[in-house]
Design a protein around this motif. Structure first.
Motif, mmCIF file in Angstrom:
data_model
loop_
_atom_site.group_PDB
_atom_site.id
_atom_site.type_symbol
_atom_site.label_atom_id
_atom_site.label_comp_id
_atom_site.label_asym_id
_atom_site.label_seq_id
_atom_site.Cartn_x
_atom_site.Cartn_y
_atom_site.Cartn_z
ATOM 1 N N SER A 54 1.019 -1.148 0.022
ATOM 2 C CA SER A 54 0.018 0.104 -0.043
ATOM 3 C C SER A 54 0.831 1.319 -0.187
ATOM 4 C CB SER A 54 -0.930 0.122 1.415
ATOM 5 O OG SER A 54 -1.640 -1.118 1.259
ATOM 6 N N ALA A 55 0.020 2.320 -0.518
ATOM 7 C CA ALA A 55 0.839 3.603 -0.340
ATOM 8 C C ALA A 55 -0.266 4.590 -0.444
ATOM 9 C CB ALA A 55 1.850 3.887 -1.658
ATOM 10 N N GLY A 56 0.018 5.840 0.285
ATOM 11 C CA GLY A 56 -0.857 6.913 -0.104
ATOM 12 C C GLY A 56 -0.243 8.238 0.384
ATOM 13 N N ALA A 57 -1.184 9.350 -0.106
ATOM 14 C CA ALA A 57 -0.676 10.549 0.075
ATOM 15 C C ALA A 57 -1.951 11.711 -0.200
ATOM 16 C CB ALA A 57 0.648 10.952 -0.942
ATOM 17 N N THR A 58 -1.681 12.780 0.377
ATOM 18 C CA THR A 58 -2.636 14.002 0.388
ATOM 19 C C THR A 58 -1.962 15.205 0.097
ATOM 20 O OG1 THR A 58 -4.518 14.672 1.452
ATOM 21 C CG2 THR A 58 -2.776 14.408 2.914
ATOM 22 N N ASP A 59 -2.669 16.025 -0.430
ATOM 23 C CA ASP A 59 -2.302 17.429 -0.872
ATOM 24 C C ASP A 59 -3.317 18.365 -0.687
ATOM 25 O OD1 ASP A 59 -1.658 19.720 -3.031
ATOM 26 O OD2 ASP A 59 0.176 18.586 -2.805
ATOM 27 N N VAL A 60 -3.297 19.519 -0.297
ATOM 28 C CA VAL A 60 -4.260 20.604 0.070
ATOM 29 C C VAL A 60 -4.636 21.148 -1.411
ATOM 30 C CG1 VAL A 60 -2.647 22.548 0.028
ATOM 31 C CG2 VAL A 60 -4.782 22.597 1.484
ATOM 32 N N GLY A 61 -4.078 20.891 -2.285
ATOM 33 C CA GLY A 61 -4.655 21.521 -3.645
ATOM 34 C C GLY A 61 -4.304 22.697 -3.999
ATOM 35 N N LEU A 62 -4.700 23.590 -4.900
ATOM 36 C CA LEU A 62 -4.306 24.855 -5.458
ATOM 37 C C LEU A 62 -5.246 25.953 -4.860
ATOM 38 C CD1 LEU A 62 -2.771 24.011 -8.932
ATOM 39 C CD2 LEU A 62 -1.771 24.038 -6.881
ATOM 40 N N ALA A 120 -1.739 14.885 -11.364
ATOM 41 C CA ALA A 120 -2.601 15.025 -12.744
ATOM 42 C C ALA A 120 -3.990 16.017 -11.907
ATOM 43 C CB ALA A 120 -3.304 13.769 -12.945
ATOM 44 N N ALA A 121 -4.104 15.686 -10.716
ATOM 45 C CA ALA A 121 -5.350 16.474 -10.242
ATOM 46 C C ALA A 121 -4.836 18.137 -10.139
ATOM 47 C CB ALA A 121 -5.671 15.875 -8.921
ATOM 48 N N ASN A 172 -8.821 19.474 -2.132
ATOM 49 C CA ASN A 172 -7.848 18.709 -1.299
ATOM 50 C C ASN A 172 -7.902 17.533 -2.089
ATOM 51 O OD1 ASN A 172 -9.242 19.681 1.756
ATOM 52 N ND2 ASN A 172 -7.630 20.699 0.590
ATOM 53 N N VAL A 173 -6.889 16.604 -2.401
ATOM 54 C CA VAL A 173 -6.791 15.413 -3.260
ATOM 55 C C VAL A 173 -6.030 14.400 -2.354
ATOM 56 C CG1 VAL A 173 -4.980 16.201 -4.600
ATOM 57 C CG2 VAL A 173 -6.239 14.391 -5.401
ATOM 58 N N THR A 174 -6.738 13.393 -2.113
ATOM 59 C CA THR A 174 -6.124 12.214 -1.330
ATOM 60 C C THR A 174 -6.205 10.973 -2.051
ATOM 61 O OG1 THR A 174 -6.866 13.314 0.705
ATOM 62 C CG2 THR A 174 -6.114 10.830 0.932
ATOM 63 N N VAL A 175 -5.005 10.165 -2.186
ATOM 64 C CA VAL A 175 -5.040 9.017 -3.018
ATOM 65 C C VAL A 175 -4.511 7.933 -2.087
ATOM 66 C CG1 VAL A 175 -3.986 7.943 -5.092
ATOM 67 C CG2 VAL A 175 -4.957 10.071 -5.297
ATOM 68 N N ILE A 176 -5.164 6.655 -2.052
ATOM 69 C CA ILE A 176 -4.427 5.509 -1.347
ATOM 70 C C ILE A 176 -4.351 4.341 -2.369
ATOM 71 C CG2 ILE A 176 -4.547 3.881 0.642
ATOM 72 C CD1 ILE A 176 -6.422 5.787 2.052
ATOM 73 N N LEU A 177 -3.334 3.617 -2.650
ATOM 74 C CA LEU A 177 -3.289 2.536 -3.607
ATOM 75 C C LEU A 177 -3.053 1.260 -2.757
ATOM 76 C CD1 LEU A 177 -1.566 3.792 -6.758
ATOM 77 C CD2 LEU A 177 -4.112 3.562 -6.379
ATOM 78 N N CYS A 224 -9.892 7.303 -3.015
ATOM 79 C CA CYS A 224 -9.691 8.658 -3.323
ATOM 80 C C CYS A 224 -10.628 9.791 -3.073
ATOM 81 C CB CYS A 224 -9.425 8.806 -4.751
ATOM 82 S SG CYS A 224 -10.777 8.391 -6.004
ATOM 83 N N SER A 225 -10.508 10.867 -2.613
ATOM 84 C CA SER A 225 -11.607 11.730 -2.571
ATOM 85 C C SER A 225 -11.780 12.480 -3.820
ATOM 86 C CB SER A 225 -10.959 12.691 -1.422
ATOM 87 O OG SER A 225 -9.689 13.428 -2.009
ATOM 88 N N ASP A 226 -13.043 13.258 -3.811
ATOM 89 C CA ASP A 226 -13.382 13.707 -5.074
ATOM 90 C C ASP A 226 -12.461 14.967 -5.514
ATOM 91 O OD1 ASP A 226 -13.957 15.674 -3.328
ATOM 92 O OD2 ASP A 226 -16.031 16.288 -3.962
ATOM 93 N N GLY A 227 -11.512 15.191 -5.021
ATOM 94 C CA GLY A 227 -10.378 16.072 -5.324
ATOM 95 C C GLY A 227 -9.856 15.608 -6.594
ATOM 96 N N LEU A 228 -9.703 14.070 -6.410
ATOM 97 C CA LEU A 228 -8.972 13.415 -7.729
ATOM 98 C C LEU A 228 -10.137 13.288 -8.692
ATOM 99 C CD1 LEU A 228 -6.563 11.877 -8.936
ATOM 100 C CD2 LEU A 228 -7.829 9.818 -7.955
ATOM 101 N N THR A 229 -11.195 12.801 -8.629
ATOM 102 C CA THR A 229 -12.019 12.195 -9.646
ATOM 103 C C THR A 229 -12.862 13.443 -10.255
ATOM 104 O OG1 THR A 229 -13.778 11.744 -7.770
ATOM 105 C CG2 THR A 229 -12.631 9.890 -8.599
#
Length: 244
Positions: free
Chosen positions: A6-14, A224-225, A233-238, A191-196
């Motif tokens: 597993s791996a994950g990260a989050t970003d506040v966005g722009l 990409a987001a 905000n965008v959060t992704v876990i794989l 993922c949060s909707d900040g990605l999708t």
């Protein structure tokens, strides 16, 4: 027997000053969780943190009795987080409207079990093809289900972020439970909707099907987001499954 990576990260966005997303990976318990807070500033952050805290408590080594099933424990997490947020609002009326969307993915033997509320999502890449495992609890999704909107129209609808269900907003809140068998080389995405909202499914599929490491794929999806506008905000876990 399966092994998980597993791996994950989050970003506040722009566009945002604070990050209302929270996520959690508990490797030893085979648990992954994500929550996207709402209610503004501190309230959203508190809501999403309440959810992941409840996950951590429920799946700690000292947690539940052995007779409790995994779906029961998932339900308990959502119910406990919901109650805690409603209690918080009573104690702090200024935070009225707080809540979060949430996804909880647990591996039990060679099966996956998902608890889901809101419009954060869980996807599965299997044999190079991406499929969405959860259904959004949103106004536009309900209109798609009734044939009032096409899926393409829903993607860009001005009311697409209106939720019909969230953790912390209703005492009768219920979570969806989604279950299935895992297969070698499955890749799960939370993922949060900040990605999708920013990245098309076809582009997500390309990244997940690449030969890069999970960490690189997480970084590419978040990038990409951001490149598409980073409006949230965008959060992704794989999580990748390996049959050993």
């Amino acid at each position: 027997m399966i092994s998980l990576h597993s791996a994950g990260a989050t970003d506040v966005g722009l566009w945002r000053d604070n990050n209302e997303d929270s996520y959690l990976i508990i490797p030893q318990a085979r648990v992954l969780a994500l929550a996207d807070g709402m209610g503004g500033a501190a309230a959203g952050e508190i809501a999403s943190q309440y959810f992941v805290d409840m996950v951590r408590i429920a799946f700690s080594e000292l947690a539940s009795p052995p007779e409790e099933t995994v779906p029961d424990r998932i339900q308990h997490v959502f119910e406990s987080a919901n109650e805690r947020m409603l209690e918080h609002i009573i104690q702090h009326p200024a935070d009225a409207g707080m809540g979060c969307t949430a996804d909880l993915l647990v591996f039990d033997g060679e099966r996956y079990i998902i608890g889901h509320v809101g419009d954060s999502r869980v996807y599965l890449l299997r044999d190079g093809r991406l499929q969405q495992l959860t259904k959004d609890h949103s106004l536009v999704q309900s209109q798609v289900d009734r044939g009032m909107l096409t899926p393409e129209e829903a993607k860009h609808h001005f009311r697409k972020n209106i939720l019909l269900r969230a953790v912390g907003t209703d005492s009768s809140m219920a979570c969806d439970i989604v279950q299935g068998a895992v297969v070698d080389r499955d890749i799960f995405l939370l993922c949060s909707d900040g990605l999708t909202d920013m990245v098309e499914n076809a582009d997500i599929e390309i990244v997940l099907a690449s030969a890069e490491s999970l960490e690189q794929k997480v970084e590419r999806l978040i990038s990409a987001a951001l490149e598409a506008g980073g409006k949230d905000n965008v959060t992704v876990i794989l999580c990748e499954v390996e049959d050993v």
